[in-house]
Scaffold this motif. Sequence first.
Motif, PDB file in Angstrom:
ATOM      1  N   CYS A  48       0.855  -1.197   0.000  1.00 29.18           N
ATOM      2  CA  CYS A  48       0.000   0.000   0.000  1.00 29.18           C
ATOM      3  C   CYS A  48       0.889   1.244   0.000  1.00 29.18           C
ATOM      4  O   CYS A  48       0.706   2.153  -0.815  1.00 29.18           O
ATOM      5  N   CYS A  98       2.859   1.934  -3.244  1.00 27.29           N
ATOM      6  CA  CYS A  98       2.018   2.453  -4.318  1.00 27.29           C
ATOM      7  C   CYS A  98       1.670   3.918  -4.056  1.00 27.29           C
ATOM      8  O   CYS A  98       1.666   4.726  -4.975  1.00 27.29           O
ATOM      9  N   HIS A  99       1.399   4.243  -2.823  1.00 29.95           N
ATOM     10  CA  HIS A  99       1.047   5.636  -2.513  1.00 29.95           C
ATOM     11  C   HIS A  99       2.230   6.578  -2.717  1.00 29.95           C
ATOM     12  O   HIS A  99       2.082   7.661  -3.256  1.00 29.95           O
TER      13      HIS A  99
HETATM   14  C1  HEC Z   1      -1.698  -0.110  -6.995  1.00 36.65           C
HETATM   15  C2  HEC Z   1      -1.528   1.062  -6.194  1.00 36.65           C
HETATM   16  C3  HEC Z   1      -2.212   1.168  -4.860  1.00 36.65           C
HETATM   17  C4  HEC Z   1      -2.286   0.216  -3.890  1.00 36.65           C
HETATM   18  C5  HEC Z   1      -1.682  -1.172  -3.893  1.00 36.65           C
HETATM   19  C6  HEC Z   1      -3.026   0.805  -2.809  1.00 36.65           C
HETATM   20  N1  HEC Z   1      -3.391   2.086  -3.095  1.00 36.65           N
HETATM   21 FE1  HEC Z   1      -4.441   3.372  -1.898  1.00 36.65          FE
HETATM   22  N2  HEC Z   1      -4.348   4.773  -3.344  1.00 36.65           N
HETATM   23  C7  HEC Z   1      -3.780   4.633  -4.579  1.00 36.65           C
HETATM   24  C8  HEC Z   1      -4.057   5.815  -5.376  1.00 36.65           C
HETATM   25  C9  HEC Z   1      -3.612   6.030  -6.812  1.00 36.65           C
HETATM   26  C10 HEC Z   1      -4.809   6.682  -4.563  1.00 36.65           C
HETATM   27  C11 HEC Z   1      -5.427   8.013  -4.948  1.00 36.65           C
HETATM   28  C12 HEC Z   1      -6.834   7.681  -5.394  1.00 36.65           C
HETATM   29  C13 HEC Z   1      -7.551   8.777  -6.099  1.00 36.65           C
HETATM   30  O1  HEC Z   1      -7.959   9.713  -5.378  1.00 36.65           O
HETATM   31  O2  HEC Z   1      -7.715   8.658  -7.293  1.00 36.65           O
HETATM   32  C14 HEC Z   1      -4.962   6.000  -3.288  1.00 36.65           C
HETATM   33  C15 HEC Z   1      -5.629   6.542  -2.187  1.00 36.65           C
HETATM   34  C16 HEC Z   1      -5.739   5.931  -0.967  1.00 36.65           C
HETATM   35  C17 HEC Z   1      -6.281   6.546   0.222  1.00 36.65           C
HETATM   36  C18 HEC Z   1      -6.779   7.980   0.336  1.00 36.65           C
HETATM   37  C19 HEC Z   1      -8.157   8.064  -0.169  1.00 36.65           C
HETATM   38  C20 HEC Z   1      -8.362   9.290  -0.964  1.00 36.65           C
HETATM   39  O3  HEC Z   1      -9.009   9.187  -2.025  1.00 36.65           O
HETATM   40  O4  HEC Z   1      -7.887  10.371  -0.559  1.00 36.65           O
HETATM   41  C21 HEC Z   1      -6.262   5.643   1.213  1.00 36.65           C
HETATM   42  C22 HEC Z   1      -6.716   5.831   2.630  1.00 36.65           C
HETATM   43  C23 HEC Z   1      -5.726   4.429   0.657  1.00 36.65           C
HETATM   44  N3  HEC Z   1      -5.380   4.643  -0.671  1.00 36.65           N
HETATM   45  C24 HEC Z   1      -5.558   3.231   1.356  1.00 36.65           C
HETATM   46  C25 HEC Z   1      -4.939   2.100   0.825  1.00 36.65           C
HETATM   47  C26 HEC Z   1      -4.659   0.895   1.587  1.00 36.65           C
HETATM   48  C27 HEC Z   1      -5.017   0.690   3.029  1.00 36.65           C
HETATM   49  C28 HEC Z   1      -4.038   0.049   0.737  1.00 36.65           C
HETATM   50  C29 HEC Z   1      -3.495  -1.337   1.012  1.00 36.65           C
HETATM   51  C30 HEC Z   1      -4.350  -2.295   1.623  1.00 36.65           C
HETATM   52  C31 HEC Z   1      -3.908   0.719  -0.538  1.00 36.65           C
HETATM   53  N4  HEC Z   1      -4.463   1.941  -0.445  1.00 36.65           N
HETATM   54  C32 HEC Z   1      -3.293   0.135  -1.628  1.00 36.65           C
HETATM   55  C33 HEC Z   1      -3.057   3.554  -5.020  1.00 36.65           C
HETATM   56  C34 HEC Z   1      -2.915   2.364  -4.352  1.00 36.65           C
END
Ligand code: HEC
Length: 353
Positions: free
Chosen positions: A129, A132-133
């Motif tokens: 997570c 990726c972030h």
């Molecule tokens: C493959 C890439 C990727 C993975 C793996 C990933 N994320 Fe994300 N995450 C993103 C992206 C890109 C965004 C922004 C989304 C958007 O607003 O379009 C994001 C946004 C978020 C946000 C903020 C929400 C928002 O819209 O502001 C949270 C909380 C979050 N992810 C939690 C998680 C958690 C917990 C995991 C693991 C279990 C996870 N993510 C796994 C790519 C990923």
Amino acid sequence: MKRFYWISAPILLTVSFTLLPLTLFESHGQDREQTDFHPSMLAFSKAIIGIDKALPTGDINAMLSHTEVLKRELAEIVTLEPQINEDIIEVFNELRTRIGSLTSELESLLVNRKFANVPQVVNDIRHTCVSCHVKFRATGDETGFFPNIGNVISGEVRVLKLDGEERAKRSDVVVFLEGVKNETGFPLPRKNPVISQKHRRFEPRILPVMKGTTIDFPNDNSIFHNVFSLSKTRPFDLDIYPPGESKSITFPRTGWVKVYCNIHPKMVSHIIVLDNPFFSLTDEKGMFVISGVPDGEYTLTTWHEFGKQIPIIGKEIRVSGSTTNIYSLTMQEVKRSVQHKDKFGKPYKRKYD
Ligand code: HEC
């Protein structure tokens, strides 16, 4: 630990800002309209918070129901797109796939009541997570590095060619921390990493591992291969073995292990045996992410196959208070190819080049 030969470049930039602790994220979420959030990410967050809460109590059923949510949302994640770094979409897709396979692994451990490896799998999910972030989420929002626990150390490595020009491809640099202590020792990876022999190549070419790790060397080719190393760190010779067979070697000491095939001189792999699990291999853009780092003072160091052949001590850093620390590193190449001899110290026969 034994020092390698490497170059560690100047740190050009150090930024750190506070990471929102896990529990705070829930209240932060309440401040914002839930529609602001990507729905799958919101579900992911709730699931990971749920798993974190259930982990210390060993509540397998709770963990299982949160894992089901992760699994269900994976199907929805197709709408998730990178906000930055779209040019390395394969890395994004790989991380997405990794979340999927880790979720399946977690589910199967929980269903089979095999609890021992659960914390490590959850940790790997967390790291995925965060990775990726860090790489694909536009920053500016303090939830960016959620759900990390501890400090994040990330950034980019620039690679300078012999002529000083910048190399576009910046992958395969190992970035790691020295000096991270753990009284009880760090757990070994639950699965052996693999160096396979494919298409007359070792795959991967660069493999960082923690000391004590066992590496499997399957012959996935259609021809015979040999695997050997004359390294001081871990000399070995696996002899010649046919396609379909696999042999394994454990690496108890830190250091650099150059691995070759006695038949095919172009087959090369470098194993970098490290002291602790806080290391990262750069992607095409030179980005690295090390997460879950405890507070402390460490040496941030880099290693590269074609790096400068002088011992250089890495950069001393101090991280604390669940911060995100971004470093920009530069590495100077000093060569572009390396000649080596066969296991008897003789030159290879030309016909196998
Ligand atoms: C493959 C890439 C990727 C993975 C793996 C990933 N994320 Fe994300 N995450 C993103 C992206 C890109 C965004 C922004 C989304 C958007 O607003 O379009 C994001 C946004 C978020 C946000 C903020 C929400 C928002 O819209 O502001 C949270 C909380 C979050 N992810 C939690 C998680 C958690 C917990 C995991 C693991 C279990 C996870 N993510 C796994 C790519 C990923």
